[in-house]
Design an enzyme around this catalytic site. Structure first.
Site, mmCIF file in Angstrom:
data_model
loop_
_atom_site.group_PDB
_atom_site.id
_atom_site.type_symbol
_atom_site.label_atom_id
_atom_site.label_comp_id
_atom_site.label_asym_id
_atom_site.label_seq_id
_atom_site.Cartn_x
_atom_site.Cartn_y
_atom_site.Cartn_z
ATOM 1 N N LYS A 50 4.994 -6.237 -10.977
ATOM 2 C CA LYS A 50 6.195 -5.574 -11.484
ATOM 3 C C LYS A 50 6.894 -6.592 -12.369
ATOM 4 O O LYS A 50 7.803 -7.309 -11.940
ATOM 5 C CB LYS A 50 7.087 -5.163 -10.314
ATOM 6 C CG LYS A 50 6.507 -4.063 -9.441
ATOM 7 C CD LYS A 50 7.361 -3.875 -8.203
ATOM 8 C CE LYS A 50 7.281 -2.469 -7.645
ATOM 9 N NZ LYS A 50 5.959 -2.058 -7.197
ATOM 10 N N LYS B 186 3.246 7.342 -0.995
ATOM 11 C CA LYS B 186 3.914 6.374 -0.115
ATOM 12 C C LYS B 186 3.626 6.692 1.360
ATOM 13 O O LYS B 186 3.709 7.859 1.763
ATOM 14 C CB LYS B 186 5.436 6.437 -0.338
ATOM 15 C CG LYS B 186 5.873 6.057 -1.737
ATOM 16 C CD LYS B 186 5.990 4.570 -1.892
ATOM 17 C CE LYS B 186 6.543 4.201 -3.257
ATOM 18 N NZ LYS B 186 6.574 2.740 -3.460
HETATM 19 MG MG LIG Z 1 4.287 -0.917 -3.973
#
Ligand SMILES: [Mg+2]
Length: 359
Positions: free
Chosen positions: A264, A160
């Site tokens: 997702k 991240k």
């Molecule tokens: Mg992502």
């Protein structure tokens, strides 16, 4: 069909730090559909920061559903509740197509034996799944000390960014690239947290290192700028927060996005409609986890991923090391048995609503 709902709360080993903030507990719902043919499962795993209903709202919605549910009622789940749409439709579809877990005589439940759970291979932990999974590293400098890096197998890692000041992150990034095992791939995820300027700095550096892709550099409303970035740099760009719902995915496709799409599925709404759209368009998809259990993951692998052409890209399911409860080894029935019946959750629902625990 008879519908039962149970709630779970899984604390992360250490809170997950992203551009959206810190996340310490994954809350979700397991749905159990029972008919004369047997039992099927669904899972509701919202992430409000990605634009789905909140956990509290999903819980309230599922608690208000009738105990005996019909196909029509499942098809009428409103678009405001995409995570509920996913969980209910997945459970319904599984009930239609699989040999189900049989009921014991007298209607009692049985352990999921020679039925759905054995037919569908379980994920055997984060590294041994039946599909190659990308491994999510800790955010920031902590990635440099992660034991996950010290492997002699080539793996796909994810890290991240957009959390700390850019100069600091660029320096850690260069150190991290130097530590990666030979043949490893690295993908970066900014969660929409970069400015145009910073996105350019990142991509310039990434181009020199052959990074697999950069995920969601800019906020979802800056698609035109991300199109520009994708033309200017060679590192591929993946949309994630921009394409949470199927409607958003279709809109970005219509506006000309031909880069990668992070999918997702548990946040996207109807999984049947998602599969149909992905089948009709040859999209470059990266399947990604929302910290769901095997319940949603089995459905995604067997009913979505396997229904589409195979691609040489790790799925973003390498997240089991973020939990310590060992649930990655459990079948849906085993997870269900560990959860409390819904009646005892009335009080908890109020508390969650008040604290707004969500991500
Ligand atoms: Mg992502």
């Amino acid at each position: 069909m008879r519908l039962d709902v149970r709630a779970y709360a899984r604390p992360f080993k250490t809170p997950l730090q992203t551009h959206h903030g810190s996340w310490s507990v994954r809350r979700g719902l397991i749905l159990r559909l029972e008919s004369e043919a047997g039992i099927s499962w669904g899972e509701v795993v919202p992430i409000a920061a990605f634009g789905t209903e909140s956990y509290a709202s999903a819980l309230a919605f599922c608690q208000a559903l009738p105990e005996q549910i019909t196909r029509t009622e499942i098809q009428q789940v409103p678009a405001t509740h995409p995570a509920c749409q996913f969980g209910l439709e997945a459970a319904w579809e599984t009930a239609q197509r699989s040999p189900l877990a049989p009921l014991k005589e007298g209607g009692n439940r049985t352990e999921c034996g020679a039925s759905l759970c054995s037919e569908v291979p379980l994920f055997k932990g984060d590294l041994g799944g039946s599909l190659p999974a990308s491994i999510l590293l800790p955010t920031g400098k902590a990635a440099l000390n992660s034991p996950l890096l010290f492997s002699n197998q080539p793996r796909t890692y994810k890290w991240k960014i957009g959390v700390a000041p850019i100069q600091q992150e660029l320096a850690v990034f260069e150190e991290l690239v130097g530590l990666l095992p030979a043949g490893a791939k690295l993908r970066l995820d900014a969660n929409g947290g970069l400015s145009w300027q910073n996105a350019c700095s990142w991509l310039q550096l990434c181009d020199g290192y052959g990074i697999e892709f950069l995920e969601q550099p800019l906020p979802p409303d800056e698609l035109a700028l991300m199109l520009k970035l994708s033309q200017r740099y060679s590192t591929p760009i993946a949309l994630d927060e921009s394409v949470t719902s199927l409607a958003q995915l279709k809109a970005c496709h219509a506006q000309g996005w031909r880069g990668l799409y992070v999918t997702k599925a548990p946040l996207a709404g109807s999984p049947v409609a998602l599969r149909e759209f992905c089948q009709a368009q040859a999209l470059d998809l990266v399947w990604s986890s929302v910290f769901e259990t095997n319940v949603a993951r089995q459905y995604i692998e067997n009913c979505l991923i396997k229904a589409l052409p195979a691609v040489d890209r790790a799925v973003g399911f390498g997240i089991d090391h973020w939990f310590t409860d060992g649930w990655e080894r459990y079948s849906p029935e085993q997870i269900w048995q560990r959860l409390n019946p819904m009646e005892s959750l009335q009080h908890e629902a109020g508390a969650i609503g008040a604290f707004g625990i969500d991500h």
